[in-house]
Scaffold this motif. Sequence first.
Motif, PDB file in Angstrom:
ATOM      1  N   GLU A 178      -5.629   9.881   8.179  1.00  0.00           N
ATOM      2  CA  GLU A 178      -5.064  10.367   6.917  1.00  0.00           C
ATOM      3  C   GLU A 178      -5.218  11.870   6.690  1.00  0.00           C
ATOM      4  O   GLU A 178      -5.486  12.320   5.579  1.00  0.00           O
ATOM      5  CB  GLU A 178      -5.660   9.563   5.746  1.00  0.00           C
ATOM      6  CG  GLU A 178      -5.450   8.065   5.929  1.00  0.00           C
ATOM      7  CD  GLU A 178      -5.770   7.246   4.697  1.00  0.00           C
ATOM      8  OE1 GLU A 178      -5.689   7.771   3.590  1.00  0.00           O
ATOM      9  OE2 GLU A 178      -6.093   6.051   4.863  1.00  0.00           O
ATOM     10  N   HIS A 196       1.200   5.590   6.126  1.00  0.00           N
ATOM     11  CA  HIS A 196       0.412   5.048   5.021  1.00  0.00           C
ATOM     12  C   HIS A 196       0.746   5.778   3.720  1.00  0.00           C
ATOM     13  O   HIS A 196       1.297   6.878   3.726  1.00  0.00           O
ATOM     14  CB  HIS A 196      -1.097   5.194   5.309  1.00  0.00           C
ATOM     15  CG  HIS A 196      -1.525   6.627   5.435  1.00  0.00           C
ATOM     16  ND1 HIS A 196      -1.943   7.384   4.363  1.00  0.00           N
ATOM     17  CD2 HIS A 196      -1.577   7.451   6.518  1.00  0.00           C
ATOM     18  CE1 HIS A 196      -2.245   8.604   4.765  1.00  0.00           C
ATOM     19  NE2 HIS A 196      -2.039   8.686   6.069  1.00  0.00           N
ATOM     20  N   HIS A 197       0.461   5.189   2.625  1.00  0.00           N
ATOM     21  CA  HIS A 197       0.414   5.775   1.278  1.00  0.00           C
ATOM     22  C   HIS A 197       1.711   6.374   0.722  1.00  0.00           C
ATOM     23  O   HIS A 197       2.091   6.038  -0.388  1.00  0.00           O
ATOM     24  CB  HIS A 197      -0.679   6.845   1.184  1.00  0.00           C
ATOM     25  CG  HIS A 197      -2.044   6.310   0.948  1.00  0.00           C
ATOM     26  ND1 HIS A 197      -2.955   6.155   1.969  1.00  0.00           N
ATOM     27  CD2 HIS A 197      -2.665   5.875  -0.161  1.00  0.00           C
ATOM     28  CE1 HIS A 197      -4.082   5.652   1.490  1.00  0.00           C
ATOM     29  NE2 HIS A 197      -3.922   5.458   0.197  1.00  0.00           N
ATOM     30  N   TYR A 243      -4.540  -0.877   6.587  1.00  0.00           N
ATOM     31  CA  TYR A 243      -3.172  -0.843   6.055  1.00  0.00           C
ATOM     32  C   TYR A 243      -2.240   0.108   6.801  1.00  0.00           C
ATOM     33  O   TYR A 243      -1.171   0.451   6.310  1.00  0.00           O
ATOM     34  CB  TYR A 243      -3.183  -0.460   4.569  1.00  0.00           C
ATOM     35  CG  TYR A 243      -4.017   0.740   4.206  1.00  0.00           C
ATOM     36  CD1 TYR A 243      -3.729   2.005   4.681  1.00  0.00           C
ATOM     37  CD2 TYR A 243      -5.113   0.617   3.347  1.00  0.00           C
ATOM     38  CE1 TYR A 243      -4.482   3.112   4.333  1.00  0.00           C
ATOM     39  CE2 TYR A 243      -5.888   1.706   2.992  1.00  0.00           C
ATOM     40  CZ  TYR A 243      -5.560   2.957   3.487  1.00  0.00           C
ATOM     41  OH  TYR A 243      -6.327   4.052   3.144  1.00  0.00           O
ATOM     42  N   TYR A 244      -2.599   0.534   7.999  1.00  0.00           N
ATOM     43  CA  TYR A 244      -1.753   1.480   8.723  1.00  0.00           C
ATOM     44  C   TYR A 244      -0.648   0.726   9.473  1.00  0.00           C
ATOM     45  O   TYR A 244      -0.929  -0.186  10.235  1.00  0.00           O
ATOM     46  CB  TYR A 244      -2.596   2.317   9.681  1.00  0.00           C
ATOM     47  CG  TYR A 244      -3.736   3.007   8.972  1.00  0.00           C
ATOM     48  CD1 TYR A 244      -3.483   3.999   8.033  1.00  0.00           C
ATOM     49  CD2 TYR A 244      -5.061   2.642   9.202  1.00  0.00           C
ATOM     50  CE1 TYR A 244      -4.511   4.618   7.345  1.00  0.00           C
ATOM     51  CE2 TYR A 244      -6.098   3.253   8.523  1.00  0.00           C
ATOM     52  CZ  TYR A 244      -5.821   4.246   7.597  1.00  0.00           C
ATOM     53  OH  TYR A 244      -6.848   4.850   6.913  1.00  0.00           O
ATOM     54  N   THR A 296       0.813  -1.232   0.000  1.00  0.00           N
ATOM     55  CA  THR A 296       0.000   0.000   0.000  1.00  0.00           C
ATOM     56  C   THR A 296       0.841   1.276   0.000  1.00  0.00           C
ATOM     57  O   THR A 296       0.319   2.340   0.257  1.00  0.00           O
ATOM     58  CB  THR A 296      -0.992   0.064   1.184  1.00  0.00           C
ATOM     59  OG1 THR A 296      -0.277   0.321   2.405  1.00  0.00           O
ATOM     60  CG2 THR A 296      -1.783  -1.216   1.312  1.00  0.00           C
ATOM     61  N   SER A 297       2.125   1.176  -0.257  1.00  0.00           N
ATOM     62  CA  SER A 297       2.938   2.393  -0.317  1.00  0.00           C
ATOM     63  C   SER A 297       3.775   2.382  -1.575  1.00  0.00           C
ATOM     64  O   SER A 297       4.110   1.321  -2.098  1.00  0.00           O
ATOM     65  CB  SER A 297       3.870   2.480   0.897  1.00  0.00           C
ATOM     66  OG  SER A 297       4.929   1.558   0.782  1.00  0.00           O
TER      67      SER A 297
END
Length: 297
Positions: free
Chosen positions: A151, A128-129, A104-105, A81-82
């Motif tokens: 987020e 995240h991300h 997903y953290y 997820t990153s």
Amino acid sequence: YPDKKNIVFISAYDEHGKKIKKKIKIKTDKVEIDMPKVKILKKDQEKLKKGFLFISSFSGMYAIDLNGDVRWYIKDGIGGTSPITQLENDRFLAINNEMTRPPYYKSGFYELNIMGKVHKEYDVDGVHHDIVELPNKNYIALINNPDGDLEDYMVEINRETGRVVKRWNMKEIFNIKEKIARPEYINYDLMTNKEKENKVLEEKIVSKYKEDWFHQNAVWYDKDTNYLIISSRHQNAVIAIDYNSSEVKWIFGGEKYEWNEKRDLTNKILKPNSSDFDYAYGQHGVKLIDGLLYVYD
């Protein structure tokens, strides 16, 4: 290549400058992570840049060559997820696999080399991300808000010490009157759950989008302007803020929204110069390169 006897040519120079060549054979195992098989539909070899395409997925990170063959991967969910952030020293950053909150953290990220060696680990809960490298060699990472919301928070991390040296709280920067995601996200969730329609579910969905009202999924540092370009998926907007002051410089998208309850930000919204233009919605992957804004719409 995986599950093959590979012939590898190694060249090295001794202390006298003499070149030594050696051919060795390496038998590799099968790929141990779940990934799609890539089929090349069209390829213009002359226009392609040589090298591998690195991909991050929930299964882990992997790389394919120009033929779609797997040439490298890391398992155990690292990097899921990153994006894979390549650094100037040719190492890269990847989010670790320690989940602190679904879906997903994670608890932090690694600085790795191509062989998978971890050179440094950074603890930053809720990452995240996206993570980017700044010109001062520090990192900016997207994390969850310490107040519990999701987020809408960024931190700058000192590369050497791992300490947080700067923070950006989207609630403070925007002060939007009603902090909730745009209606299309709520309505989509309600529509996909219509067979379970009840008041409790509706309240749960609305509560979810109040908690995840901003949903920042990208950050980009523009050295020419000293701006941070950020993407808010749930506000359908790409926003430029000043790195030092956090002042909002411009907003791409979100033209119908009341952006701030304490001061009017509608004059910051970029206006199209043609009638058939449409803004991006639910965007990801924002970059500003040579004055051009790139957005995955």
